[in-house]
Design a protein around this motif. Structure first.
Motif, PDB file in Angstrom:
ATOM      1  N   TYR A  71      67.972  61.362 -50.958  1.00 20.98           N
ATOM      2  CA  TYR A  71      67.360  61.772 -49.691  1.00 20.98           C
ATOM      3  C   TYR A  71      67.695  60.693 -48.656  1.00 20.98           C
ATOM      4  O   TYR A  71      67.184  59.578 -48.728  1.00 20.98           O
ATOM      5  N   HIS A  72      68.559  61.053 -47.748  1.00 19.95           N
ATOM      6  CA  HIS A  72      68.970  60.084 -46.731  1.00 19.95           C
ATOM      7  C   HIS A  72      68.113  60.282 -45.484  1.00 19.95           C
ATOM      8  O   HIS A  72      68.125  61.355 -44.873  1.00 19.95           O
ATOM      9  N   THR A 104      69.240  51.206 -49.764  1.00 18.72           N
ATOM     10  CA  THR A 104      68.911  52.348 -50.631  1.00 18.72           C
ATOM     11  C   THR A 104      67.918  51.866 -51.672  1.00 18.72           C
ATOM     12  O   THR A 104      68.059  50.743 -52.176  1.00 18.72           O
ATOM     13  N   THR A 105      66.930  52.694 -52.004  1.00 20.68           N
ATOM     14  CA  THR A 105      65.948  52.275 -53.020  1.00 20.68           C
ATOM     15  C   THR A 105      66.649  52.117 -54.371  1.00 20.68           C
ATOM     16  O   THR A 105      67.659  52.776 -54.631  1.00 20.68           O
ATOM     17  N   ASN A 106      66.094  51.261 -55.229  1.00 27.56           N
ATOM     18  CA  ASN A 106      66.745  50.978 -56.518  1.00 27.56           C
ATOM     19  C   ASN A 106      66.874  52.211 -57.397  1.00 27.56           C
ATOM     20  O   ASN A 106      67.789  52.295 -58.206  1.00 27.56           O
ATOM     21  N   ASP A 107      65.960  53.182 -57.231  1.00 27.57           N
ATOM     22  CA  ASP A 107      66.070  54.392 -58.044  1.00 27.57           C
ATOM     23  C   ASP A 107      67.084  55.377 -57.449  1.00 27.57           C
ATOM     24  O   ASP A 107      67.308  56.452 -57.996  1.00 27.57           O
ATOM     25  N   GLY A 108      67.696  55.003 -56.321  1.00 24.30           N
ATOM     26  CA  GLY A 108      68.728  55.854 -55.718  1.00 24.30           C
ATOM     27  C   GLY A 108      68.174  57.077 -55.002  1.00 24.30           C
ATOM     28  O   GLY A 108      68.939  57.923 -54.537  1.00 24.30           O
ATOM     29  N   LEU A 109      66.858  57.165 -54.865  1.00 23.13           N
ATOM     30  CA  LEU A 109      66.283  58.369 -54.248  1.00 23.13           C
ATOM     31  C   LEU A 109      66.388  58.374 -52.726  1.00 23.13           C
ATOM     32  O   LEU A 109      66.714  59.387 -52.127  1.00 23.13           O
ATOM     33  N   PHE A 110      66.067  57.226 -52.110  1.00 19.54           N
ATOM     34  CA  PHE A 110      66.000  57.203 -50.643  1.00 19.54           C
ATOM     35  C   PHE A 110      66.924  56.147 -50.047  1.00 19.54           C
ATOM     36  O   PHE A 110      67.019  55.032 -50.558  1.00 19.54           O
TER      37      PHE A 110
END
Ligand code: FES
Length: 164
Positions: A71-72, A104-110
């Motif tokens: 989610y960008h 970018t968040t570490n979980d790659g979501l945002f």
């Protein structure tokens, strides 16, 4: 790093440091971000230490060092949005996500990006998540919006306001 990225870097004259920004821009346009391998390859090609390249790239806010999140989030900091409080919305976003613009968040979501006017001043303050516009946002509402996107994930928190 793919061979085509290496070819792209090598299409610029070897050792010519004035091509650093154009190379960074070209690679980011192709790959979406600048990986460590890319920085190393550019350093070899231009005879520049990686630390120098990071220094230059971080000075210009346009460069990213991680891939975009699933989610960008693009938040507008143009004048109309600023007047309507986009600064405190941005603070709320950075707090909720734990990242700064360009990261970018570490979980790659945002992932988060700050832009100037996105041409929707009547909706100020406005942010866009992927292609979805969120109008008239506030520091509180963005937290619910983030929670709602997290809720779309299999192991995410429940959708904000969702029942059952
Ligand atoms: S200033 Fe934000 S959309 Fe124009």
């Amino acid at each position: 790093m793919t061979g085509s990225i290496l070819n792209l870097i090598e299409s610029y004259p070897c050792g010519k440091r004035e091509y650093l920004i154009p190379i960074l821009q070209a690679v980011q346009e192709r790959q979406g971000y600048l990986s460590k391998e890319v920085i190393t390859a550019i350093g070899r090609h231009l005879d520049l230490p990686a630390s120098k390249i990071y220094g230059v790239a971080t000075f210009y806010n346009q460069f990213r060092f991680k891939p975009l999140g699933k989610y960008h989030i693009t938040i507008c900091r143009g004048t109309a949005c600023h007047v309507k409080g986009s600064g405190s919305v941005l603070n709320s976003l950075t707090r909720s996500l734990g990242i700064r613009p360009g990261d970018t968040t570490n979980d790659g979501l945002f992932s988060l990006e700050v832009v100037a006017c996105i041409g929707a001043c009547g909706l100020a303050p406005v942010m866009v998540v992927n292609d979805q516009f969120h109008a008239g946002i506030s520091p509180e509402s963005v937290e619910s919006i983030i929670a709602a996107y997290r809720g779309l994930e299999p192991n995410g928190e429940p959708l904000a306001g969702a029942e059952g």
